[in-house]
Design a protein around this motif. Structure first.
Motif, PDB file in Angstrom:
ATOM      1  N   TRP A 308       0.821  -1.199   0.000  1.00  0.00           N
ATOM      2  CA  TRP A 308       0.000   0.000   0.000  1.00  0.00           C
ATOM      3  C   TRP A 308       0.863   1.260   0.000  1.00  0.00           C
ATOM      4  O   TRP A 308       0.627   2.189  -0.789  1.00  0.00           O
ATOM      5  CB  TRP A 308      -0.938  -0.005   1.205  1.00  0.00           C
ATOM      6  N   VAL A 309       1.877   1.319   0.846  1.00  0.00           N
ATOM      7  CA  VAL A 309       2.712   2.518   0.902  1.00  0.00           C
ATOM      8  C   VAL A 309       3.475   2.691  -0.410  1.00  0.00           C
ATOM      9  O   VAL A 309       3.609   3.804  -0.921  1.00  0.00           O
ATOM     10  CB  VAL A 309       3.676   2.457   2.100  1.00  0.00           C
ATOM     11  N   ALA A 310       3.967   1.584  -0.974  1.00  0.00           N
ATOM     12  CA  ALA A 310       4.670   1.677  -2.257  1.00  0.00           C
ATOM     13  C   ALA A 310       3.739   2.217  -3.338  1.00  0.00           C
ATOM     14  O   ALA A 310       4.120   3.097  -4.124  1.00  0.00           O
ATOM     15  CB  ALA A 310       5.213   0.305  -2.653  1.00  0.00           C
ATOM     16  N   TRP A 311       2.518   1.715  -3.388  1.00  0.00           N
ATOM     17  CA  TRP A 311       1.560   2.192  -4.388  1.00  0.00           C
ATOM     18  C   TRP A 311       1.207   3.658  -4.139  1.00  0.00           C
ATOM     19  O   TRP A 311       1.151   4.462  -5.066  1.00  0.00           O
ATOM     20  CB  TRP A 311       0.303   1.325  -4.334  1.00  0.00           C
ATOM     21  N   SER A 312       0.991   4.008  -2.883  1.00  0.00           N
ATOM     22  CA  SER A 312       0.626   5.383  -2.548  1.00  0.00           C
ATOM     23  C   SER A 312       1.705   6.373  -2.948  1.00  0.00           C
ATOM     24  O   SER A 312       1.411   7.511  -3.313  1.00  0.00           O
ATOM     25  CB  SER A 312       0.344   5.501  -1.048  1.00  0.00           C
ATOM     26  N   THR A 313       2.973   5.938  -2.886  1.00  0.00           N
ATOM     27  CA  THR A 313       4.081   6.833  -3.213  1.00  0.00           C
ATOM     28  C   THR A 313       4.539   6.700  -4.663  1.00  0.00           C
ATOM     29  O   THR A 313       5.571   7.244  -5.042  1.00  0.00           O
ATOM     30  CB  THR A 313       5.268   6.572  -2.273  1.00  0.00           C
ATOM     31  N   LEU A 347      -6.208   2.163 -10.899  1.00  0.00           N
ATOM     32  CA  LEU A 347      -7.007   3.156 -10.186  1.00  0.00           C
ATOM     33  C   LEU A 347      -6.102   4.132  -9.440  1.00  0.00           C
ATOM     34  O   LEU A 347      -4.928   3.856  -9.208  1.00  0.00           O
ATOM     35  CB  LEU A 347      -7.961   2.462  -9.210  1.00  0.00           C
ATOM     36  N   ASP A 348      -6.671   5.253  -9.048  1.00  0.00           N
ATOM     37  CA  ASP A 348      -5.912   6.305  -8.383  1.00  0.00           C
ATOM     38  C   ASP A 348      -5.933   6.067  -6.872  1.00  0.00           C
ATOM     39  O   ASP A 348      -7.013   6.027  -6.269  1.00  0.00           O
ATOM     40  CB  ASP A 348      -6.536   7.661  -8.707  1.00  0.00           C
ATOM     41  N   PRO A 349      -4.775   5.902  -6.228  1.00  0.00           N
ATOM     42  CA  PRO A 349      -4.773   5.674  -4.781  1.00  0.00           C
ATOM     43  C   PRO A 349      -5.230   6.875  -3.967  1.00  0.00           C
ATOM     44  O   PRO A 349      -5.439   6.759  -2.758  1.00  0.00           O
ATOM     45  CB  PRO A 349      -3.307   5.330  -4.479  1.00  0.00           C
ATOM     46  N   GLU A 350      -5.404   8.032  -4.599  1.00  0.00           N
ATOM     47  CA  GLU A 350      -5.787   9.218  -3.846  1.00  0.00           C
ATOM     48  C   GLU A 350      -7.137   9.041  -3.161  1.00  0.00           C
ATOM     49  O   GLU A 350      -7.362   9.591  -2.078  1.00  0.00           O
ATOM     50  CB  GLU A 350      -5.815  10.437  -4.773  1.00  0.00           C
ATOM     51  N   SER A 351      -8.051   8.280  -3.758  1.00  0.00           N
ATOM     52  CA  SER A 351      -9.357   8.081  -3.123  1.00  0.00           C
ATOM     53  C   SER A 351      -9.196   7.360  -1.783  1.00  0.00           C
ATOM     54  O   SER A 351      -9.917   7.658  -0.826  1.00  0.00           O
ATOM     55  CB  SER A 351     -10.282   7.292  -4.049  1.00  0.00           C
ATOM     56  N   ARG A 353      -6.355   7.434   0.028  1.00  0.00           N
ATOM     57  CA  ARG A 353      -5.650   8.367   0.913  1.00  0.00           C
ATOM     58  C   ARG A 353      -6.617   9.349   1.553  1.00  0.00           C
ATOM     59  O   ARG A 353      -6.483   9.685   2.745  1.00  0.00           O
ATOM     60  CB  ARG A 353      -4.565   9.110   0.127  1.00  0.00           C
ATOM     61  N   ARG A 354      -7.592   9.830   0.789  1.00  0.00           N
ATOM     62  CA  ARG A 354      -8.568  10.768   1.359  1.00  0.00           C
ATOM     63  C   ARG A 354      -9.334  10.133   2.509  1.00  0.00           C
ATOM     64  O   ARG A 354      -9.575  10.770   3.542  1.00  0.00           O
ATOM     65  CB  ARG A 354      -9.537  11.241   0.264  1.00  0.00           C
ATOM     66  N   CYS A 355      -9.742   8.878   2.325  1.00  0.00           N
ATOM     67  CA  CYS A 355     -10.478   8.192   3.392  1.00  0.00           C
ATOM     68  C   CYS A 355      -9.610   8.031   4.635  1.00  0.00           C
ATOM     69  O   CYS A 355     -10.071   8.249   5.766  1.00  0.00           O
ATOM     70  CB  CYS A 355     -10.945   6.827   2.905  1.00  0.00           C
ATOM     71  N   LEU A 356      -8.365   7.664   4.449  1.00  0.00           N
ATOM     72  CA  LEU A 356      -7.475   7.469   5.594  1.00  0.00           C
ATOM     73  C   LEU A 356      -7.174   8.792   6.290  1.00  0.00           C
ATOM     74  O   LEU A 356      -7.068   8.844   7.523  1.00  0.00           O
ATOM     75  CB  LEU A 356      -6.184   6.794   5.132  1.00  0.00           C
ATOM     76  N   ARG A 357      -7.009   9.852   5.519  1.00  0.00           N
ATOM     77  CA  ARG A 357      -6.800  11.163   6.145  1.00  0.00           C
ATOM     78  C   ARG A 357      -8.010  11.553   6.987  1.00  0.00           C
ATOM     79  O   ARG A 357      -7.872  12.085   8.091  1.00  0.00           O
ATOM     80  CB  ARG A 357      -6.559  12.226   5.070  1.00  0.00           C
ATOM     81  N   ALA A 358      -9.206  11.304   6.458  1.00  0.00           N
ATOM     82  CA  ALA A 358     -10.417  11.648   7.207  1.00  0.00           C
ATOM     83  C   ALA A 358     -10.525  10.833   8.486  1.00  0.00           C
ATOM     84  O   ALA A 358     -10.910  11.359   9.547  1.00  0.00           O
ATOM     85  CB  ALA A 358     -11.649  11.420   6.325  1.00  0.00           C
ATOM     86  N   SER A 377     -11.430  -5.100   4.852  1.00  0.00           N
ATOM     87  CA  SER A 377     -10.271  -4.249   4.658  1.00  0.00           C
ATOM     88  C   SER A 377     -10.696  -2.826   4.342  1.00  0.00           C
ATOM     89  O   SER A 377     -11.212  -2.559   3.271  1.00  0.00           O
ATOM     90  CB  SER A 377      -9.438  -4.802   3.506  1.00  0.00           C
ATOM     91  N   LEU A 378     -10.488  -1.920   5.294  1.00  0.00           N
ATOM     92  CA  LEU A 378     -10.760  -0.504   5.081  1.00  0.00           C
ATOM     93  C   LEU A 378     -12.084  -0.295   4.344  1.00  0.00           C
ATOM     94  O   LEU A 378     -12.108   0.184   3.216  1.00  0.00           O
ATOM     95  CB  LEU A 378      -9.628   0.130   4.266  1.00  0.00           C
ATOM     96  N   PRO A 379     -13.231  -0.673   4.950  1.00  0.00           N
ATOM     97  CA  PRO A 379     -14.479  -0.585   4.199  1.00  0.00           C
ATOM     98  C   PRO A 379     -14.774   0.806   3.687  1.00  0.00           C
ATOM     99  O   PRO A 379     -15.349   0.967   2.610  1.00  0.00           O
ATOM    100  CB  PRO A 379     -15.527  -1.042   5.217  1.00  0.00           C
ATOM    101  N   SER A 380     -14.365   1.851   4.428  1.00  0.00           N
ATOM    102  CA  SER A 380     -14.628   3.203   3.947  1.00  0.00           C
ATOM    103  C   SER A 380     -13.620   3.632   2.893  1.00  0.00           C
ATOM    104  O   SER A 380     -13.790   4.656   2.261  1.00  0.00           O
ATOM    105  CB  SER A 380     -14.575   4.191   5.123  1.00  0.00           C
ATOM    106  N   ALA A 381     -12.563   2.845   2.730  1.00  0.00           N
ATOM    107  CA  ALA A 381     -11.525   3.185   1.751  1.00  0.00           C
ATOM    108  C   ALA A 381     -11.387   2.096   0.716  1.00  0.00           C
ATOM    109  O   ALA A 381     -10.314   1.808   0.256  1.00  0.00           O
ATOM    110  CB  ALA A 381     -10.191   3.391   2.471  1.00  0.00           C
ATOM    111  N   ASP A 382     -12.508   1.473   0.378  1.00  0.00           N
ATOM    112  CA  ASP A 382     -12.508   0.428  -0.633  1.00  0.00           C
ATOM    113  C   ASP A 382     -11.911   0.969  -1.924  1.00  0.00           C
ATOM    114  O   ASP A 382     -12.428   1.886  -2.517  1.00  0.00           O
ATOM    115  CB  ASP A 382     -13.962  -0.014  -0.860  1.00  0.00           C
ATOM    116  N   PRO A 383     -10.775   0.416  -2.389  1.00  0.00           N
ATOM    117  CA  PRO A 383     -10.094   0.991  -3.541  1.00  0.00           C
ATOM    118  C   PRO A 383     -10.870   0.868  -4.829  1.00  0.00           C
ATOM    119  O   PRO A 383     -10.550   1.519  -5.808  1.00  0.00           O
ATOM    120  CB  PRO A 383      -8.778   0.204  -3.613  1.00  0.00           C
ATOM    121  N   THR A 384     -11.897   0.023  -4.858  1.00  0.00           N
ATOM    122  CA  THR A 384     -12.664  -0.106  -6.089  1.00  0.00           C
ATOM    123  C   THR A 384     -14.059   0.464  -5.952  1.00  0.00           C
ATOM    124  O   THR A 384     -14.901   0.288  -6.819  1.00  0.00           O
ATOM    125  CB  THR A 384     -12.760  -1.586  -6.497  1.00  0.00           C
ATOM    126  N   ALA A 385     -14.323   1.156  -4.844  1.00  0.00           N
ATOM    127  CA  ALA A 385     -15.676   1.660  -4.642  1.00  0.00           C
ATOM    128  C   ALA A 385     -15.992   2.831  -5.553  1.00  0.00           C
ATOM    129  O   ALA A 385     -17.111   3.039  -5.954  1.00  0.00           O
ATOM    130  CB  ALA A 385     -15.863   2.088  -3.183  1.00  0.00           C
TER     131      ALA A 385
END
Length: 467
Positions: A308-313, A347-351, A353-358, A377-385
């Protein structure tokens, strides 16, 4: 840059993947533009040791790459196939080429059935390459053609100028995420046994789980500060050895056990950007290397965090490898499965990141006390939602299952694994399991301004193999 010959295609492979593949089947999609093939998606799988697995692997690899390209609205017109394997004991490169010839034929047939011909199929072994698509005898030298010295070709110079890097071999990339097999492993295993008996009973209680999470995250923060304070070291292996020396067995054991709890893991995932990301990635790699012996299955959590961190960066290469290794450790680990799918789909990991920041900004004591104990896994930050265009996948609903405990021989208990065991433990997914389809995202393919002239008879040969 235009690639016209098999030699140039063979030389291009490490730059297309970002590393030198080993024991690998690689398919590269081509998109035709006025008879000029533009490189698109790429997919890689390990070569199964058993030939009876070759037909199913060929079918899955071809379907995975072609269907993935179609979902992004760009069906390939043709393919280039590579078989990369070094000789075994008593073998020559030519022996490898002949042994893998049936596999090359299966790949051409699998792609041909989907109306995507393989216009070139190459075997790379022992510093030489052979083409499986030669029209007749005498076309290529029996001993193969030399690959030349790495980094000395015109393509290498152009790739370096364009900022494309080859980061060593696949073995070197996965070694930094693979559990120790050294004399230090028994000491780490003993520390994990001790931590398991102390922490698991607490993790299984609501109040104790919250306390363990706070203690573990405080410890992890202390270690990332420690890692950030030391000077950088050139080279992957020296850097990893330096990081290993900065982490005590007991510290690693505590964090590995604590990360088996979803809430703790999800909070750790918030260290994904800025000055936090680099030290966090180094810590998750180091923890994955410490999941030794019977604790290899515990590596799914730190491997998923590393991915996750590698993808985010922006490092999609390491992200895909780490997430695939997490799934090799636990095929049902939903956090890794969702991230792996989202990363492969571009997909864009920013979606996320926004959930995790919130979550980080709005977290309160009541929220943490009532954290779910499911393996979702991170239901509010589902990467495909969130849809990112036509064909974006829909993630499967997160299942809710209660954790169980499993008693070990020594009487200690630890959180049960959330899926069937995988033979061989963690590390790279067994090569007989064709689930490491690394279909490169569309934006990576579009970044490459490299073209291939397609000869007039190339496509026909691939299609005709279907019979």
């Amino acid at each position: 840059m235009t690639l016209r010959t098999p030699a140039e295609l063979a030389d291009a492979l490490p730059y297309l993947l970002g590393y030198r593949p080993e024991d690998s089947i690689v398919l590269v999609a081509l998109h035709d533009r006025e008879r000029r093939g533009r490189f698109g998606g790429r997919a890689r799988l390990g070569i199964p040791a058993q030939a009876e697995d070759w037909p199913s692997v060929s079918d899955q690899l071809a379907q995975g790459l072609i269907k993935g390209s179609e979902r992004r609205g760009a069906r390939p017109e043709s393919m280039v196939a590579y078989l990369c394997q070094e000789p075994g004991a008593g073998e020559s490169g030519r022996d490898v080429m002949e042994r893998l010839r049936p596999l090359a034929q299966l790949l051409r047939t699998a792609c041909g059935r989907l109306d995507v011909p393989v216009i070139e199929a190459l075997c790379i072994s022992d510093g030489r390459f052979w083409s499986y698509t030669c029209p007749g005898q005498g076309c290529c030298p029996p001993e193969g053609s030399s690959m030349g010295l790495p980094g000395t070709s015109v393509l290498a110079a152009a790739a370096t100028y364009a900022g494309l890097q080859v980061r060593g071999s696949l073995r070197e990339l996965t070694a930094r995420l693979t559990p120790w097999e050294t004399t230090a492993a028994p000491g780490q295993e003993a520390a994990l046994d001790t931590a398991s008996m102390a922490l698991v009973p607490r993790i299984l209680e609501d109040v104790g789980r919250t306390e363990v999470a706070e203690e573990a995250l405080t410890l992890a923060r202390r270690i990332t500060d420690r890692l950030a304070a030391v000077p950088s070291v050139p080279g992957m292996r020296p850097a990893d050895l330096r990081d290993d020396g900065l982490l005590e067995d007991e510290e690693a054991a505590t964090l590995i056990l604590a990360l088996q709890d979803r809430t703790t893991r999800d909070r750790a995932a918030e260290w994904m950007e800025g000055d936090e990301a680099g030290p966090a990635l180094r810590l998750w790699r180091a923890l994955a290397r410490r999941c030794v012996g019977p604790y290899r299955e515990h590596a799914a959590a730190p491997l998923s965090l590393a991915g996750w961190v590698a993808w985010s960066t922006g490092d999609e290469l390491e992200a895909r490898e780490a997430l695939a290794m997490a799934l090799g450790s636990d095929p049902d680990y939903l956090f890794a499965r969702l991230l792996h799918q989202a990363c492969n789909e571009g997909l864009d990991p920013e979606s996320i990141r926004r959930c995790l920041r919130a979550e980080r900004t709005g977290r309160g004591p009541a929220q943490e006390q009532g954290a779910s104990d499911s393996d979702a896994s991170l239901p509010s930050a589902d990467p495909t939602a969130k849809s990112h265009g036509p064909g974006a996948p829909t993630a499967p609903p997160a299942s809710r299952r209660r954790r169980r405990t499993r008693t070990r021989v020594n009487g200690g208990a630890r959180p049960a694994r959330r899926g069937p065991a995988v033979a061989g433990g963690q590390g790279s997914r067994p090569i007989s399991e064709p689930s490491r389809v690394g279909d490169r995202p569309g934006r990576d393919g579009e970044r490459e301004d490299v073209h291939l002239h397609v000869s007039g008879d190339g496509g026909g040969r691939g299609a005709e193999e279907d019979g």
